[in-house]
Design a protein around this motif. Structure first.
Motif, PDB file in Angstrom:
ATOM      1  N   GLY A 133     -16.401  -7.677 -10.290  1.00 21.73           N
ATOM      2  CA  GLY A 133     -16.151  -6.245 -10.244  1.00 21.73           C
ATOM      3  C   GLY A 133     -15.757  -5.801  -8.853  1.00 21.73           C
ATOM      4  O   GLY A 133     -15.556  -4.622  -8.602  1.00 21.73           O
ATOM      5  N   GLN A 134     -15.676  -6.760  -7.930  1.00 20.16           N
ATOM      6  CA  GLN A 134     -15.377  -6.381  -6.559  1.00 20.16           C
ATOM      7  C   GLN A 134     -13.869  -6.339  -6.321  1.00 20.16           C
ATOM      8  O   GLN A 134     -13.129  -7.210  -6.745  1.00 20.16           O
ATOM      9  CB  GLN A 134     -16.043  -7.334  -5.576  1.00 20.16           C
ATOM     10  CG  GLN A 134     -16.101  -6.715  -4.192  1.00 20.16           C
ATOM     11  CD  GLN A 134     -17.119  -7.394  -3.312  1.00 20.16           C
ATOM     12  OE1 GLN A 134     -17.359  -8.582  -3.450  1.00 20.16           O
ATOM     13  NE2 GLN A 134     -17.711  -6.648  -2.400  1.00 20.16           N
ATOM     14  N   PHE A 135     -13.497  -5.296  -5.652  1.00 21.73           N
ATOM     15  CA  PHE A 135     -12.097  -5.023  -5.385  1.00 21.73           C
ATOM     16  C   PHE A 135     -11.848  -5.433  -3.941  1.00 21.73           C
ATOM     17  O   PHE A 135     -12.367  -4.811  -3.019  1.00 21.73           O
ATOM     18  CB  PHE A 135     -11.880  -3.525  -5.599  1.00 21.73           C
ATOM     19  CG  PHE A 135     -10.520  -3.018  -5.246  1.00 21.73           C
ATOM     20  CD1 PHE A 135      -9.451  -3.206  -6.104  1.00 21.73           C
ATOM     21  CD2 PHE A 135     -10.324  -2.328  -4.062  1.00 21.73           C
ATOM     22  CE1 PHE A 135      -8.205  -2.710  -5.788  1.00 21.73           C
ATOM     23  CE2 PHE A 135      -9.070  -1.824  -3.740  1.00 21.73           C
ATOM     24  CZ  PHE A 135      -8.013  -2.022  -4.602  1.00 21.73           C
ATOM     25  N   VAL A 136     -11.144  -6.537  -3.749  1.00 25.45           N
ATOM     26  CA  VAL A 136     -10.922  -7.035  -2.393  1.00 25.45           C
ATOM     27  C   VAL A 136      -9.538  -6.633  -1.928  1.00 25.45           C
ATOM     28  O   VAL A 136      -8.528  -7.054  -2.505  1.00 25.45           O
ATOM     29  CB  VAL A 136     -11.106  -8.571  -2.326  1.00 25.45           C
ATOM     30  CG1 VAL A 136     -10.842  -9.088  -0.922  1.00 25.45           C
ATOM     31  CG2 VAL A 136     -12.515  -8.939  -2.771  1.00 25.45           C
ATOM     32  N   TRP A 137      -9.494  -5.799  -0.903  1.00 26.47           N
ATOM     33  CA  TRP A 137      -8.213  -5.322  -0.415  1.00 26.47           C
ATOM     34  C   TRP A 137      -8.264  -5.162   1.100  1.00 26.47           C
ATOM     35  O   TRP A 137      -9.284  -4.725   1.647  1.00 26.47           O
ATOM     36  CB  TRP A 137      -7.864  -3.972  -1.053  1.00 26.47           C
ATOM     37  CG  TRP A 137      -6.597  -3.371  -0.525  1.00 26.47           C
ATOM     38  CD1 TRP A 137      -5.330  -3.613  -0.974  1.00 26.47           C
ATOM     39  CD2 TRP A 137      -6.459  -2.427   0.553  1.00 26.47           C
ATOM     40  NE1 TRP A 137      -4.418  -2.886  -0.239  1.00 26.47           N
ATOM     41  CE2 TRP A 137      -5.085  -2.154   0.699  1.00 26.47           C
ATOM     42  CE3 TRP A 137      -7.374  -1.802   1.421  1.00 26.47           C
ATOM     43  CZ2 TRP A 137      -4.588  -1.278   1.681  1.00 26.47           C
ATOM     44  CZ3 TRP A 137      -6.890  -0.933   2.391  1.00 26.47           C
ATOM     45  CH2 TRP A 137      -5.515  -0.672   2.507  1.00 26.47           C
ATOM     46  N   ALA A 138      -7.177  -5.516   1.774  1.00 27.19           N
ATOM     47  CA  ALA A 138      -7.025  -5.212   3.201  1.00 27.19           C
ATOM     48  C   ALA A 138      -5.546  -5.001   3.460  1.00 27.19           C
ATOM     49  O   ALA A 138      -4.707  -5.583   2.771  1.00 27.19           O
ATOM     50  CB  ALA A 138      -7.560  -6.349   4.055  1.00 27.19           C
ATOM     51  N   PRO A 139      -5.218  -4.152   4.423  1.00 28.09           N
ATOM     52  CA  PRO A 139      -3.804  -3.905   4.708  1.00 28.09           C
ATOM     53  C   PRO A 139      -3.118  -5.179   5.209  1.00 28.09           C
ATOM     54  O   PRO A 139      -3.780  -6.060   5.751  1.00 28.09           O
ATOM     55  CB  PRO A 139      -3.827  -2.854   5.821  1.00 28.09           C
ATOM     56  CG  PRO A 139      -5.225  -2.410   5.967  1.00 28.09           C
ATOM     57  CD  PRO A 139      -6.103  -3.442   5.358  1.00 28.09           C
ATOM     58  N   GLU A 140      -1.800  -5.238   5.032  1.00 28.83           N
ATOM     59  CA  GLU A 140      -1.085  -6.436   5.478  1.00 28.83           C
ATOM     60  C   GLU A 140      -0.238  -6.166   6.708  1.00 28.83           C
ATOM     61  O   GLU A 140       0.715  -6.871   6.976  1.00 28.83           O
ATOM     62  CB  GLU A 140      -0.228  -6.995   4.331  1.00 28.83           C
ATOM     63  CG  GLU A 140      -1.056  -7.869   3.409  1.00 28.83           C
ATOM     64  CD  GLU A 140      -0.358  -8.178   2.107  1.00 28.83           C
ATOM     65  OE1 GLU A 140       0.884  -8.252   2.106  1.00 28.83           O
ATOM     66  OE2 GLU A 140      -1.072  -8.324   1.087  1.00 28.83           O
ATOM     67  N   ARG A 141      -0.571  -5.151   7.473  1.00 24.54           N
ATOM     68  CA  ARG A 141       0.210  -4.856   8.686  1.00 24.54           C
ATOM     69  C   ARG A 141      -0.543  -5.337   9.927  1.00 24.54           C
ATOM     70  O   ARG A 141      -1.742  -5.569   9.883  1.00 24.54           O
ATOM     71  CB  ARG A 141       0.477  -3.349   8.793  1.00 24.54           C
ATOM     72  CG  ARG A 141      -0.761  -2.469   8.600  1.00 24.54           C
ATOM     73  CD  ARG A 141      -1.529  -2.147   9.841  1.00 24.54           C
ATOM     74  NE  ARG A 141      -2.789  -1.499   9.518  1.00 24.54           N
ATOM     75  CZ  ARG A 141      -3.957  -2.099   9.530  1.00 24.54           C
ATOM     76  NH1 ARG A 141      -4.040  -3.395   9.798  1.00 24.54           N
ATOM     77  NH2 ARG A 141      -5.077  -1.439   9.281  1.00 24.54           N
ATOM     78  N   THR A 142       0.183  -5.481  11.016  1.00 29.92           N
ATOM     79  CA  THR A 142      -0.456  -5.758  12.299  1.00 29.92           C
ATOM     80  C   THR A 142      -0.233  -4.535  13.190  1.00 29.92           C
ATOM     81  O   THR A 142       0.898  -4.090  13.358  1.00 29.92           O
ATOM     82  CB  THR A 142       0.160  -7.001  12.966  1.00 29.92           C
ATOM     83  OG1 THR A 142       0.034  -8.094  12.048  1.00 29.92           O
ATOM     84  CG2 THR A 142      -0.556  -7.348  14.250  1.00 29.92           C
ATOM     85  N   ASN A 143      -1.319  -3.982  13.740  1.00 30.18           N
ATOM     86  CA  ASN A 143      -1.162  -2.835  14.640  1.00 30.18           C
ATOM     87  C   ASN A 143      -0.529  -3.290  15.951  1.00 30.18           C
ATOM     88  O   ASN A 143      -0.708  -4.432  16.374  1.00 30.18           O
ATOM     89  CB  ASN A 143      -2.519  -2.192  14.913  1.00 30.18           C
ATOM     90  CG  ASN A 143      -3.055  -1.453  13.686  1.00 30.18           C
ATOM     91  OD1 ASN A 143      -2.384  -1.374  12.664  1.00 30.18           O
ATOM     92  ND2 ASN A 143      -4.265  -0.934  13.791  1.00 30.18           N
ATOM     93  N   SER A 144       0.207  -2.376  16.618  1.00 26.45           N
ATOM     94  CA  SER A 144       0.878  -2.758  17.863  1.00 26.45           C
ATOM     95  C   SER A 144      -0.106  -2.779  19.031  1.00 26.45           C
ATOM     96  O   SER A 144       0.132  -3.451  20.038  1.00 26.45           O
ATOM     97  CB  SER A 144       2.036  -1.807  18.152  1.00 26.45           C
ATOM     98  OG  SER A 144       1.550  -0.477  18.152  1.00 26.45           O
ATOM     99  N   ALA A 145      -1.212  -2.060  18.916  1.00 26.11           N
ATOM    100  CA  ALA A 145      -2.219  -2.067  19.981  1.00 26.11           C
ATOM    101  C   ALA A 145      -3.569  -1.707  19.377  1.00 26.11           C
ATOM    102  O   ALA A 145      -3.628  -1.110  18.302  1.00 26.11           O
ATOM    103  CB  ALA A 145      -1.847  -1.056  21.071  1.00 26.11           C
TER     104      ALA A 145
END
Ligand SMILES: [Zn+2]
Ligand SMILES: [Zn+2]
Ligand SMILES: [Zn+2]
Ligand SMILES: [Zn+2]
Ligand SMILES: [Zn+2]
Ligand SMILES: [Zn+2]
Length: 469
Positions: free
Chosen positions: A211-223
């Motif tokens: 039931g766990q929703f695993v999500w993380a953004p796929e961008r890299t921050n510039s700083a």
């Protein structure tokens, strides 16, 4: 053998079928034996009978107990309603543990996890802690008609035993909740819990067994950008809406809360590093090393999205993570797992390395001897150090304090955080003012109603117990 699933909250509370968990459009009938749980059909009841029978008998035996035993159940109750949370917690906890003791005596064994969960989430009057069962027992004693708990029509997750008690409960139920966020009331928080349970059921139906929703953004921050004054909503909402594809007409709440439950470990690490360090040199290190103490299954799941740490620290090349805990699989010799990184990180030669070791942290450090290097952070998530002794936490506390290791402990709720802070102080730690005991701004916002209580919620990393270095 696959472990049986603990029925979701509404089923444990008698508000959904205890077998198939159906709630909406179900005409539920109470089990006539214990009158504690409900079924949608005689089929569901029949299939569940073998599993439910021992607890059904144990629960109904409570009502036929000898007068002295019954008196102990009545003893802590008052007929006057109160909104004193301490008094309410004490009453419901005393009653809940008594019921569990009674049941275990009839079962002739310790209650299992599913049975304990059934006792723990029995509906109670918000201002006098009476349960339906207590009201039946009182009525039987007095020769009157028993009353019945009525749910809040708005959240259907809190109860009172009479209209007068509902009147007494309203201000508390509709006022800002101290375990909530954004000034939401207890009733509002209940409604979020309801939405989260529905979301989880959809996830499970869509083949996510946990039931766990695993999500993380796929961008890299510039700083690196400071996390002070930011929130789950401000950091993730827009990105999540576009990448997951949530229509603009739907509120992001259930998605954000589900993601926070898993991302909380990565975000808490970044937040406490920022608080523990006087400058931002830590954001520019070639290798950042994090040691997770008391690690178990939840930490392994949480570390799946730890690439978010790299993505917010573009100058760090390697993230080294040690997962150390007695519940980890494998032995006392550390095993190294190179982890996948996203195409952008891979192209830049950025790495994630995990090390797993099954041991207490102080034993691990001792075994490493002169090879040991102090990490950038030692963190124990929801260690429960104040609740259990199996991890021999005191020896770990002493090591962390003696070696002046940068360390942080988190807890599920205020009570645990305060108790743990006291343990850390008595081990000689001088606690960082911003790191506890206090609510964790990056704790999970997917909350769960506290068992054996009529008010309050707990959450993964909900509180920071204490941080020091
Ligand atoms: Zn059913
Ligand atoms: Zn029953
Ligand atoms: Zn009441
Ligand atoms: Zn309500
Ligand atoms: Zn990446
Ligand atoms: Zn790992």
């Amino acid at each position: 053998m696959q472990q049986e699933r603990i029925p979701p909250l509404p089923a444990r509370m008698g508000l959904a079928c205890y077998k198939c968990f159906k709630e909406e459009n179900a005409s539920l009938s109470r089990c006539t034996g214990c009158r504690r749980i409900s079924y949608c059909s005689s089929e569901c009841q029949k299939i569940d009978w073998k599993a439910h029978k021992p607890m059904c008998k144990a629960l109904s035996a409570v009502e036929k107990s000898n007068p002295l035993a019954v008196a102990t159940l009545f003893f802590s109750l008052s007929s006057e309603p109160t909104t004193d949370l301490n008094a309410l917690h004490n009453m419901s906890e005393a009653h809940g543990s008594n019921i569990l003791r009674f049941c275990e005596r009839s079962l002739g064994r310790q209650a299992n996890m599913i049975e304990r969960n059934l006792v723990g989430w029995e509906p109670r009057c918000m201002v006098c802690t009476r349960t339906d069962q207590i009201m039946r027992m009182e009525a039987a004693k007095n020769g009157t008609e028993p009353g019945r708990l009525t749910p809040c029509p708005r959240c259907d997750l809190s109860f009172c035993c009479s209209p007068a008690h509902w009147q007494a409960a309203r201000a508390l139920h509709d006022g800002p909740c101290e375990d909530g966020h954004d000034g939401l009331s207890h009733c509002d928080m209940n409604r979020e819990v309801r939405a989260d349970i529905k979301f989880e059921e959809v996830m499970i139906a869509e083949q996510h067994p946990s039931g766990q929703f695993v999500w993380a953004p796929e961008r890299t921050n510039s700083a690196w950008t400071s996390l002070t004054g930011t929130s789950w909503e401000s950091e993730f909402s827009d990105e999540m809406r576009s990448t997951v594809g949530v229509p603009a007409s739907l509120p992001m709440g259930p998605w954000i809360r589900a993601a926070s439950d898993n991302l909380t470990m990565a975000m808490t690490i970044l937040y406490v590093l920022e608080q523990l360090n006087d400058d931002d040199a830590w954001t520019k290190k070639h290798t950042l090393t994090i040691h997770i103490l008391g690690a178990a299954t939840r930490e392994i799941t949480g570390s799946v999205v730890f690439e978010e740490i790299l993505h917010r620290l573009p100058q760090v090349k390697t993230l080294k993570l040690l997962l150390c805990g007695l519940e980890m699989a494998g032995g006392r010799v550390p095993r190294v797992f190179p982890m996948d990184t996203c195409p952008v990180c891979t192209a830049q030669g950025r790495k994630r390395v995990h090390e797993h070791v099954s041991d207490t942290y102080h034993a691990y450090v001792q075994a490493q001897g002169t090879k040991f290097e102090t990490p950038d952070l030692c963190i124990a998530f929801n260690s429960g150090a104040s609740q259990e002794s199996t991890h021999s936490w005191p020896a770990t506390f002493k090591l962390l304090v003696d070696r002046k290791m940068p360390s942080v402990f988190t807890a599920f709720n205020r009570e645990e955080a305060k108790a743990e802070a006291a343990l850390l102080r008595s081990a000689g730690a001088t606690l960082h003012a911003a790191l506890g005991p206090t609510k964790n701004p990056w704790g999970s916002i997917k909350v769960i109603p506290e068992p054996n209580k009529v008010y309050g919620f707990y959450a993964v990393n909900g509180w920071l117990a204490g941080g020091f270095r």
